[in-house]
Enzyme design. Structure first.
Site, PDB file in Angstrom:
ATOM      1  N   HIS A   1       0.988  -1.178  -0.077  1.00 23.33           N
ATOM      2  CA  HIS A   1       0.003  -0.293  -0.102  1.00 23.33           C
ATOM      3  C   HIS A   1       0.855   1.339   0.011  1.00 23.33           C
ATOM      4  O   HIS A   1       1.662   1.133   0.717  1.00 23.33           O
ATOM      5  CB  HIS A   1      -1.033   0.008   1.159  1.00 23.33           C
ATOM      6  CG  HIS A   1      -2.070  -0.972   1.110  1.00 23.33           C
ATOM      7  ND1 HIS A   1      -3.006  -1.591   2.025  1.00 23.33           N
ATOM      8  CD2 HIS A   1      -2.678  -1.543  -0.058  1.00 23.33           C
ATOM      9  CE1 HIS A   1      -3.899  -2.118   1.511  1.00 23.33           C
ATOM     10  NE2 HIS A   1      -3.726  -2.252   0.284  1.00 23.33           N
TER      11      HIS A   1
ATOM     12  N   ASP B   1       1.175   4.253   1.170  1.00 21.45           N
ATOM     13  CA  ASP B   1       1.712   4.857   2.531  1.00 21.45           C
ATOM     14  C   ASP B   1       2.756   4.306   3.115  1.00 21.45           C
ATOM     15  O   ASP B   1       3.433   4.577   4.005  1.00 21.45           O
ATOM     16  CB  ASP B   1       0.529   5.149   3.322  1.00 21.45           C
ATOM     17  CG  ASP B   1      -0.269   4.058   4.064  1.00 21.45           C
ATOM     18  OD1 ASP B   1      -0.426   3.304   3.167  1.00 21.45           O
ATOM     19  OD2 ASP B   1      -0.546   4.010   5.140  1.00 21.45           O
ATOM     20  N   HIS B   2       2.996   2.994   2.478  1.00 19.77           N
ATOM     21  CA  HIS B   2       4.146   2.100   3.324  1.00 19.77           C
ATOM     22  C   HIS B   2       5.337   2.084   2.353  1.00 19.77           C
ATOM     23  O   HIS B   2       6.453   1.623   3.027  1.00 19.77           O
ATOM     24  CB  HIS B   2       3.637   0.812   3.855  1.00 19.77           C
ATOM     25  CG  HIS B   2       2.640   0.944   4.881  1.00 19.77           C
ATOM     26  ND1 HIS B   2       3.033   0.723   6.203  1.00 19.77           N
ATOM     27  CD2 HIS B   2       1.292   1.292   4.961  1.00 19.77           C
ATOM     28  CE1 HIS B   2       1.949   1.003   7.038  1.00 19.77           C
ATOM     29  NE2 HIS B   2       0.945   1.240   6.174  1.00 19.77           N
TER      30      HIS B   2
END
Length: 314
Positions: free
Chosen positions: A63, A65-66
């Site tokens: 994902h 945001d990681h």
């Protein structure tokens, strides 16, 4: 002393002054990076960590945001002429994804990227081992392939009582090193055993990185007896239904993992953008696990301290 440095404690939606998911484990000679959200390379600079010191990056899942910051980090490392290899660990598919980005193909980089792609549900997946420490992964429960990580240092030799060694006839400097490493030596007064002059071994530090996930057996396994458990706390209790439907945990659920695992300290992170203050999250977690606080970005958390070492040895 090994330090845990949160670089970003936010979740998917940007919040002013809050970075995306990333944590640095700063060692004496190197640094390890857990997740690499957008802007992480700037946060590394803010933390005073040179990019050349980063030895490995461990990505929990794909994902954005990681891991959206990983492309920029790799590009910058190549731009400044890095020569040392970099280890990148993550779910299967991360290699193809990164190497498909313009400028990041192997022949375009100034250094090699060594990949470890995880594609198994084993509970203990070894992903890195170097002198002094090792890292292993365990599957989490997030609706997509996701893994948490456990950084575990080797035990260290105990304290050498030099004065006692001298009183037993040990004089040669090299013999002190042998005693420290567990060997016996022959002094002026006869054989001296390591156990005669060296105290109990010092347990190595343990850091568990658990995000994004529902409470699950893998999270508990990673956090078993950890000195610091860094666990997502995306929502408060009143949004527990949303946490369940999105594959996340509440602060109270994170505390239950810490308690079940016998962790010593819990740092909450991966906060929803709806929270500007974390008092309610901390209060809910402390009701289950008192040694809880909200992770502060760029704060340096010693992995171990004297009190914790005495507790572990005792």
């Amino acid at each position: 002393m090994t330090e845990i440095i949160p670089l970003g404690t936010g979740s998917a939606v940007p919040v002013q002054g809050r970075g995306f998911s990333a944590v640095a484990v700063r060692r004496a000679e190197s640094a390890l990076l857990f997740d690499c959200g957008e802007g992480t390379q700037m946060r590394l600079l803010d933390a005073g960590i040179k990019l050349s010191r980063v030895r490995a990056v461990f990505v929990t899942h794909l994902h954005g945001d990681h891991f959206f910051g990983l492309m920029g980090l790799l590009a910058t490392m190549s731009l400044v002429g890095r020569g040392e290899p970099l280890l990148v660990v993550g779910p299967h598919g991360i290699r193809h994804l990164l190497e498909s980005i313009p400028g990041l193909a192997p022949l375009e980089m100034s250094f090699s990227v060594e990949f470890v792609e995880i594609d198994t549900l084993d509970t203990r997946i070894p992903v890195m081992k170097e002198r002094g420490f090792r890292v292993w992964a365990s599957p989490l429960d997030h609706g997509v392939p996701a893994y948490g990580y456990r950084y575990q240092e080797d035990d260290r030799p105990g304290h050498l009582d030099v004065e006692r060694a001298r009183s037993l006839g040990v004089e040669r400097p090299e013999d002190y090193g042998l005693l420290k490493s567990g060997h016996s030596v022959t002094g002026n007064a006869g054989v001296v055993e390591s156990s005669d002059v060296v105290g109990p071994s010092l347990p190595g530090g343990v850091f568990a990185y658990v995000t994004d996930t529902r409470p699950c057996p893998g999270a508990v396994e990673l956090a078993r007896n950890a000195d610091i458990l860094y666990h997502e706390a995306t929502f408060a209790d009143k949004l527990s239904d949303r946490a369940a439907s999105t594959g996340h945990s509440t602060a109270r659920e994170a505390a239950r993992v810490a308690a079940r695992a016998g962790a010593r300290r819990l740092l909450l992170a991966h906060f929803s953008a709806r929270y500007t203050q974390f008092d309610d999250l901390i209060r809910e977690a402390r009701g289950v696990f008192p040694e809880t606080e909200a992770a502060q970005e760029l704060m340096r958390y010693p992995l171990q301290n004297a009190a914790l070492l005495e507790e572990k040895i005792g």
